[in-house]
Design a protein around this motif. Structure first.
Motif, PDB file in Angstrom:
ATOM      1  N   GLY A  75      33.786 -10.553  27.815  1.00 59.29           N
ATOM      2  CA  GLY A  75      34.037  -9.109  27.751  1.00 59.29           C
ATOM      3  C   GLY A  75      34.213  -8.470  29.108  1.00 59.29           C
ATOM      4  O   GLY A  75      33.892  -9.066  30.138  1.00 59.29           O
ATOM      5  N   GLU A 113      34.990 -10.218  22.573  1.00 58.52           N
ATOM      6  CA  GLU A 113      33.801 -10.395  21.731  1.00 58.52           C
ATOM      7  C   GLU A 113      34.136 -11.129  20.431  1.00 58.52           C
ATOM      8  O   GLU A 113      33.283 -11.782  19.832  1.00 58.52           O
ATOM      9  CB  GLU A 113      33.163  -9.029  21.415  1.00 58.52           C
ATOM     10  N   ARG A 152      30.664 -18.672  16.939  1.00 58.60           N
ATOM     11  CA  ARG A 152      29.371 -18.744  16.237  1.00 58.60           C
ATOM     12  C   ARG A 152      29.611 -19.045  14.768  1.00 58.60           C
ATOM     13  O   ARG A 152      28.917 -19.851  14.151  1.00 58.60           O
ATOM     14  CB  ARG A 152      28.632 -17.404  16.338  1.00 58.60           C
ATOM     15  N   GLU A 182      23.182 -19.810  25.739  1.00 57.75           N
ATOM     16  CA  GLU A 182      23.751 -18.751  26.573  1.00 57.75           C
ATOM     17  C   GLU A 182      22.672 -17.754  26.957  1.00 57.75           C
ATOM     18  O   GLU A 182      21.689 -17.593  26.237  1.00 57.75           O
ATOM     19  CB  GLU A 182      24.870 -18.028  25.810  1.00 57.75           C
ATOM     20  N   ILE A 199      21.092 -14.029  27.190  1.00 57.90           N
ATOM     21  CA  ILE A 199      21.269 -12.993  26.159  1.00 57.90           C
ATOM     22  C   ILE A 199      22.083 -11.816  26.682  1.00 57.90           C
ATOM     23  O   ILE A 199      22.551 -10.998  25.914  1.00 57.90           O
ATOM     24  CB  ILE A 199      19.934 -12.491  25.562  1.00 57.90           C
ATOM     25  N   SER A 238      28.585  -9.798  30.089  1.00 56.80           N
ATOM     26  CA  SER A 238      29.356 -10.262  31.239  1.00 56.80           C
ATOM     27  C   SER A 238      29.170  -9.382  32.474  1.00 56.80           C
ATOM     28  O   SER A 238      29.760  -9.650  33.514  1.00 56.80           O
ATOM     29  CB  SER A 238      30.835 -10.310  30.861  1.00 56.80           C
ATOM     30  N   ALA A 239      28.360  -8.340  32.335  1.00 60.64           N
ATOM     31  CA  ALA A 239      28.012  -7.459  33.458  1.00 60.64           C
ATOM     32  C   ALA A 239      29.186  -7.192  34.400  1.00 60.64           C
ATOM     33  O   ALA A 239      29.090  -7.487  35.599  1.00 60.64           O
ATOM     34  CB  ALA A 239      26.814  -8.038  34.223  1.00 60.64           C
ATOM     35  N   ASP A 284      30.076  -4.698  35.861  1.00 64.04           N
ATOM     36  CA  ASP A 284      29.736  -3.809  36.991  1.00 64.04           C
ATOM     37  C   ASP A 284      29.281  -4.577  38.230  1.00 64.04           C
ATOM     38  O   ASP A 284      29.326  -4.049  39.336  1.00 64.04           O
ATOM     39  CB  ASP A 284      28.655  -2.785  36.570  1.00 64.04           C
ATOM     40  N   ALA A 321      24.463 -11.465  40.589  1.00 64.00           N
ATOM     41  CA  ALA A 321      23.924 -11.649  39.234  1.00 64.00           C
ATOM     42  C   ALA A 321      22.785 -12.667  39.250  1.00 64.00           C
ATOM     43  O   ALA A 321      22.773 -13.589  40.063  1.00 64.00           O
ATOM     44  CB  ALA A 321      25.023 -12.125  38.299  1.00 64.00           C
ATOM     45  N   ASN A 322      21.851 -12.483  38.335  1.00 68.21           N
ATOM     46  CA  ASN A 322      20.733 -13.413  38.195  1.00 68.21           C
ATOM     47  C   ASN A 322      21.166 -14.602  37.312  1.00 68.21           C
ATOM     48  O   ASN A 322      21.489 -14.412  36.147  1.00 68.21           O
ATOM     49  CB  ASN A 322      19.563 -12.659  37.539  1.00 68.21           C
ATOM     50  N   ASP A 371      18.190  -7.799  40.575  1.00 67.82           N
ATOM     51  CA  ASP A 371      17.662  -7.190  39.348  1.00 67.82           C
ATOM     52  C   ASP A 371      16.152  -7.347  39.196  1.00 67.82           C
ATOM     53  O   ASP A 371      15.525  -6.571  38.478  1.00 67.82           O
ATOM     54  CB  ASP A 371      18.363  -7.800  38.113  1.00 67.82           C
TER      55      ASP A 371
HETATM   56  P1  NAD Z   1      25.501  -6.471  29.968  1.00 67.84           P
HETATM   57  O1  NAD Z   1      24.386  -7.295  29.457  1.00 67.84           O
HETATM   58  O2  NAD Z   1      26.704  -7.173  30.438  1.00 67.84           O
HETATM   59  O3  NAD Z   1      24.965  -5.537  31.150  1.00 67.84           O
HETATM   60  C1  NAD Z   1      23.928  -4.579  30.967  1.00 67.84           C
HETATM   61  C2  NAD Z   1      23.302  -4.271  32.334  1.00 67.84           C
HETATM   62  O4  NAD Z   1      22.522  -5.394  32.749  1.00 67.84           O
HETATM   63  C3  NAD Z   1      24.340  -4.063  33.443  1.00 67.84           C
HETATM   64  O5  NAD Z   1      23.859  -3.072  34.306  1.00 67.84           O
HETATM   65  C4  NAD Z   1      24.397  -5.390  34.145  1.00 67.84           C
HETATM   66  O6  NAD Z   1      24.768  -5.303  35.509  1.00 67.84           O
HETATM   67  C5  NAD Z   1      22.974  -5.905  33.988  1.00 67.84           C
HETATM   68  N1  NAD Z   1      22.948  -7.372  33.909  1.00 67.84           N
HETATM   69  C6  NAD Z   1      23.367  -8.137  32.874  1.00 67.84           C
HETATM   70  N2  NAD Z   1      23.209  -9.427  33.166  1.00 67.84           N
HETATM   71  C7  NAD Z   1      22.694  -9.503  34.408  1.00 67.84           C
HETATM   72  C8  NAD Z   1      22.322 -10.568  35.262  1.00 67.84           C
HETATM   73  N3  NAD Z   1      22.451 -11.850  34.906  1.00 67.84           N
HETATM   74  N4  NAD Z   1      21.836 -10.271  36.470  1.00 67.84           N
HETATM   75  C9  NAD Z   1      21.679  -9.003  36.864  1.00 67.84           C
HETATM   76  N5  NAD Z   1      22.010  -7.940  36.097  1.00 67.84           N
HETATM   77  C10 NAD Z   1      22.516  -8.183  34.890  1.00 67.84           C
HETATM   78  O7  NAD Z   1      25.869  -5.458  28.785  1.00 67.84           O
HETATM   79  P2  NAD Z   1      27.016  -4.348  28.689  1.00 67.84           P
HETATM   80  O8  NAD Z   1      27.197  -3.687  30.022  1.00 67.84           O
HETATM   81  O9  NAD Z   1      26.668  -3.536  27.515  1.00 67.84           O
HETATM   82  O10 NAD Z   1      28.326  -5.162  28.334  1.00 67.84           O
HETATM   83  C11 NAD Z   1      29.280  -5.622  29.282  1.00 67.84           C
HETATM   84  C12 NAD Z   1      30.278  -6.496  28.561  1.00 67.84           C
HETATM   85  O11 NAD Z   1      29.632  -7.665  28.063  1.00 67.84           O
HETATM   86  C13 NAD Z   1      30.919  -5.832  27.344  1.00 67.84           C
HETATM   87  O12 NAD Z   1      32.276  -6.186  27.315  1.00 67.84           O
HETATM   88  C14 NAD Z   1      30.155  -6.418  26.174  1.00 67.84           C
HETATM   89  O13 NAD Z   1      30.907  -6.433  24.994  1.00 67.84           O
HETATM   90  C15 NAD Z   1      29.906  -7.805  26.677  1.00 67.84           C
HETATM   91  N6  NAD Z   1      28.754  -8.497  26.060  1.00 67.84           N
HETATM   92  C16 NAD Z   1      28.874  -9.836  25.920  1.00 67.84           C
HETATM   93  C17 NAD Z   1      27.802 -10.556  25.436  1.00 67.84           C
HETATM   94  C18 NAD Z   1      27.939 -12.033  25.362  1.00 67.84           C
HETATM   95  O14 NAD Z   1      28.901 -12.580  25.882  1.00 67.84           O
HETATM   96  N7  NAD Z   1      26.998 -12.737  24.765  1.00 67.84           N
HETATM   97  C19 NAD Z   1      26.599  -9.912  25.110  1.00 67.84           C
HETATM   98  C20 NAD Z   1      26.506  -8.535  25.304  1.00 67.84           C
HETATM   99  C21 NAD Z   1      27.588  -7.828  25.797  1.00 67.84           C
END
Ligand code: NAD
Length: 356
Positions: free
Chosen positions: A74, A88, A95, A277, A279, A282-283, A285, A292-293, A334
């Motif tokens: 994503g 997604e 799955r 995977e 939880i 794709s973060a 931002d 990333a962690n 983080d």
């Molecule tokens: P996200 O989990 O990607 O991020 C949420 C927040 O947590 C963000 O601020 C991000 O920077 C931080 N974060 C997440 N993982 C991190 C890590 N490993 N280390 C440090 N910080 C971390 O959720 P979102 O922002 O709601 O979604 C972003 C994209 O990811 C969307 O396109 C969404 O659809 C997709 N998504 C994918 C999955 C998956 O692949 N399993 C799960 C949830 C969301």
């Protein structure tokens, strides 16, 4: 015998965190782990290259593999695409194609990170909770679904919550089995006071409990469960719930542990084959910045070793190595707090390899 692992890095931080998890696997190969890695595309990266978020080739590799390691999918770039080809969809598709109906999401608070939780230390210290989420049924897959236009011209969106007894039974068995190996307490979460579908869920779990006299089954409405998770999370040992309730509750539980970047997951089929995977998503931002962690993905490798590759000892080693790295005060942004040493994604992977 050499086991096959499909590696699907995906989008955003996916490739960065998966690269660190692969470092761990490569290191364990030196100690005799017999695995072969095969790489495939999924999500937005797959859409860009092939026009679909789940190419046939990826499904082929994944079907042949014993285990699958997935990053995340994503990102902003693909948000305006039709829902049928959004990244997604690739995830939901794999799955469901592989029948990965049991999603195991542990929420463990490493004592070294007690300060990183937004909750009081005494509320979360020692937390060790397992959420078992049904993953291939419920409202995310139920038919009919869509948006229709009513006679008066107003639009109406609709989805269907549907569970068969057999679906509840098979996820229930997974949860009871896990509870048997832990503290023997299982809490089934539903909304049986409002939704008939989850009334059946509750009845089915209750019948199943007759086969597990050593597990204490309790039931809780999802709204109360959300509150209890934040109020007194240590009351829970294993929770089992529907696809959507599990999606929400497990994200909530993740924050009890300080960071979403620490939590692994396993999605298993009936034969123990699994996709592993973090939880988090794709973060986008923070993608491409080496911040990333990677620990959730590295801990997902530990789950793969435990549940699919039958290498519990190596799984223990990884979990201990993560703990050692935290003892050494290494932190990604983080989970950083004052006095710690802030390091990047790749450096965290290297530190875990060194600790191994
Ligand atoms: P996200 O989990 O990607 O991020 C949420 C927040 O947590 C963000 O601020 C991000 O920077 C931080 N974060 C997440 N993982 C991190 C890590 N490993 N280390 C440090 N910080 C971390 O959720 P979102 O922002 O709601 O979604 C972003 C994209 O990811 C969307 O396109 C969404 O659809 C997709 N998504 C994918 C999955 C998956 O692949 N399993 C799960 C949830 C969301």
């Amino acid at each position: 015998m050499t086991k096959k692992i499909a590696v699907l890095a995906g989008d955003g931080i996916g490739p960065e965190i998966v690269a660190e998890a692969v470092k761990i696997l490569e290191r364990l190969k030196q100690d005799g782990l017999k695995i072969e890695l095969e790489y495939g595309l999924i999500g937005g990266a797959a859409y860009d290259e092939t026009g679909t978020p789940l190419p046939e080739e990826t499904l082929r590799i994944s079907r042949q593999a014993d285990g699958i390691l997935l990053g995340a999918v994503g990102g902003y770039k693909w948000e305006s695409l039709d829902i049928s080809v959004r990244p997604e969809k690739g995830l939901l598709g794999i799955r469901s194609a592989l029948n990965l109906f049991a999603n195991l999401r542990p929420a463990i608070l490493y004592p070294q990170l007690a300060d990183a939780s937004t909750l009081k230390k005494e509320v979360v210290a020692g937390l060790d909770l397992m959420i078992v989420r049904e993953l291939t049924g419920g409202i995310y897959f139920g038919q009919p679904r869509g948006v229709r236009t009513l006679e008066n011209g107003e639009k109406e969106g609709f989805n269907t919550l549907v569970y068969r007894e057999s679906e509840v039974n098979r996820i229930g068995k997974v949860a009871f089995d896990i509870a048997q190996k832990r503290q023997g307490r299982l809490c089934s979460v539903d909304k049986a006071n409002v939704l008939e579908c989850t009334e059946l869920w509750r009845e089915t779990m209750t019948s199943l409990s007759n086969d597990y006299s050593d597990v204490e089954l309790s039931h809780m409405y999802v709204d109360n469960a959300a509150m209890q998770l934040v109020r007194a999370p240590k009351q829970f040992d294993v929770m089992v719930t529907t696809n959507m309730f599990g999606d929400i509750l497990s994200d909530c539980a993740s924050m009890l542990t300080g960071s979403i970047g620490m939590l692994p997951s396993a999605s298993l089929d009936e034969n123990g084959k699994g996709m592993y995977e973090p939880i988090h998503g794709s973060a986008p931002d923070i993608a491409g910045q080496n911040i990333a962690n990677p620990l959730a993905t590295i801990l997902s490798v530990a789950m793969m070793l435990r549940y699919t590759l039958d290498q519990a000892e190596m799984a223990d080693r990884i979990e201990k190595a993560v703990s050692t790295v935290l003892d050494q005060n290494f932190r990604t942004a983080d989970i950083y707090s004052e006095g710690m040493t802030k390091i990047g994604t790749a450096e965290m992977g290297d530190a875990v390899v060194a600790a191994l």
